[in-house]
Design an enzyme around this catalytic site. Structure first.
Site, short mmCIF file in Angstrom:
data_model
loop_
_atom_site.label_atom_id
_atom_site.label_comp_id
_atom_site.label_asym_id
_atom_site.label_seq_id
_atom_site.Cartn_x
_atom_site.Cartn_y
_atom_site.Cartn_z
N LYS A 161 3.36 -0.47 0.37
CA LYS A 161 3.94 -0.71 -0.96
C LYS A 161 2.99 -1.65 -1.70
O LYS A 161 3.16 -2.87 -1.70
CB LYS A 161 5.34 -1.31 -0.80
CG LYS A 161 6.17 -1.28 -2.06
CD LYS A 161 7.61 -1.62 -1.76
CE LYS A 161 8.41 -1.94 -3.00
NZ LYS A 161 8.47 -0.88 -4.00
N1 PMP Z 1 9.57 5.07 -3.35
C1 PMP Z 1 8.98 4.22 -4.19
C2 PMP Z 1 7.73 4.65 -4.88
C3 PMP Z 1 9.53 2.96 -4.41
O1 PMP Z 1 8.95 2.11 -5.26
C4 PMP Z 1 10.72 2.60 -3.75
C5 PMP Z 1 11.33 1.24 -3.99
N2 PMP Z 1 10.81 0.29 -3.13
C6 PMP Z 1 11.30 3.52 -2.87
C7 PMP Z 1 10.70 4.75 -2.70
C8 PMP Z 1 12.54 3.17 -2.11
O2 PMP Z 1 12.26 2.21 -1.14
P1 PMP Z 1 13.37 1.22 -0.64
O3 PMP Z 1 14.54 2.05 -0.32
O4 PMP Z 1 12.78 0.58 0.58
O5 PMP Z 1 13.65 0.26 -1.72
#
Ligand code: PMP
Length: 316
Positions: A161
């Site tokens: 991320k």
């Molecule tokens: N995909 C992307 C591109 C994101 O930015 C997020 C948010 N973090 C998610 C999926 C979902 O991830 P999470 O459930 O861990 O927040």
């Protein structure tokens, strides 16, 4: 000037609490020029046991994994970062809201090799309502398939991320909003459905839930994993598979899943209505998710990290 809704008295940096106005970085920071950051987004909910972060440890683990991919040496382990997050929310008097852990390459050198730029770790939080609009959870949102593709595997590591990845997400989001949609759905370089600009995506067809399998074009969202666990608990068939774009138009239900977006129904894709509106499987999973994060459903996996009300709480 930054929207005052984001303003809190305290921001944590590398072991210290800084006042809002002192929480600055230098314009020569590597991150400003080259997008060299990794980050997380975590929600804190009010529960009967007190304010609790949902899956905080898992978010901190993913932060460290993202940093590892970009070879950013991290001084703090998950326990340190959890402690600091608890203290941040206590000091800011927040019992609900969004936590943003952020690791950046600071000011050192400006060549592409980031080794000379110091790594800085920051924690900040702010109140955040429904990410996709005030009625999104109830009524669903209108989405489009983006003309921008998600990055190909072995280009930008999608499992990390990282700040730079979100340039692609911004293009998707701006295009969607410009054309009157709440959100864009990205396809991967092979044309198969990948994820939203900031959420994973799920479809429901004939009572079965499906989500695109990890293929190097999407983040392995913690909400995605939570939804899969809830499906198993609730005896709803769930599979990770390849999802051709046209399945979005023939699905009975579609929903987004992410920390910020929570479980948001998608009521239309490219102006084509999805099924009969917000469907029963989406509703059931959304209710189970909200019950879980708010401590109304047994937390059998220990996913709620309750903020300890330490004796020194209220030091602010
Ligand atoms: N995909 C992307 C591109 C994101 O930015 C997020 C948010 N973090 C998610 C999926 C979902 O991830 P999470 O459930 O861990 O927040």
């Amino acid at each position: 000037m930054i929207d005052s809704a984001f303003r809190t008295p305290w921001i944590w940096k590398d072991g210290d609490f800084l006042r809002w106005e002192d929480a600055n970085i230098h314009v020569m920071s590597h991150v400003v020029h080259y997008g060299s950051s990794v980050f997380e987004g975590v929600r804190c909910y009010q529960t009967s046991r007190g304010p609790a972060f949902f899956r905080l440890r898992d978010h901190m683990r993913r932060l460290r994994e993202s940093a590892a991919v970009y070879q950013m040496p991290m001084e703090y382990d998950a326990d340190d970062l959890m402690e600091a997050s608890f203290e941040l929310f206590r000091r800011n008097g927040m019992d609900e809201g969004y936590l943003r852990p952020l690791v950046i390459r600071g000011a050192g050198a400006l060549g592409l090799n980031p080794a000379q730029s110091p790594v800085e770790t920051w924690l900040m939080g702010w109140p955040w309502g429904q990410y996709l609009g005030s009625k999104a959870l109830e009524e669903g949102v209108d989405a489009c398939v983006s003309s921008w593709f998600r990055p190909a595997p072995n280009t930008f590591p999608a499992l990390a991320k990282a700040g730079g990845n979100y340039l692609n997400s911004q293009l998707m989001k701006m295009e969607a909003v410009r054309n009157g949609y709440a959100e864009g759905i990205g396809v991967g370089p092979g044309g198969l459905v990948s994820e939203g600009s900031g959420q994973n995506i799920f479809l429901v067809k004939e009572g079965k839930v499906i989500t695109p399998a990890l293929d190097g074009t999407m983040l392995d969202g913690l909400t995605r994993k939570t939804v899969m666990a809830l499906c198993r608990d609730m005896d709803i068939p769930i599979s990770e598979t390849r999802v051709p774009r046209e399945m979005l138009y023939t699905a009975d239900e579609v929903f987004f899943a992410g920390t910020a977006a929570e479980l948001t129904p998608v009521r239309s894709v490219d102006r084509i209505p999805v099924g009969k509106g917000v469907g029963p499987v989406t509703k059931a999973l959304q209710a189970a998710y909200m019950d879980l994060v708010r401590g109304r459903r047994p937390d059998s996996r220990g996913w709620l990290d309750v903020i300890p009300q330490a004796a020194k709480a209220g030091v602010a």
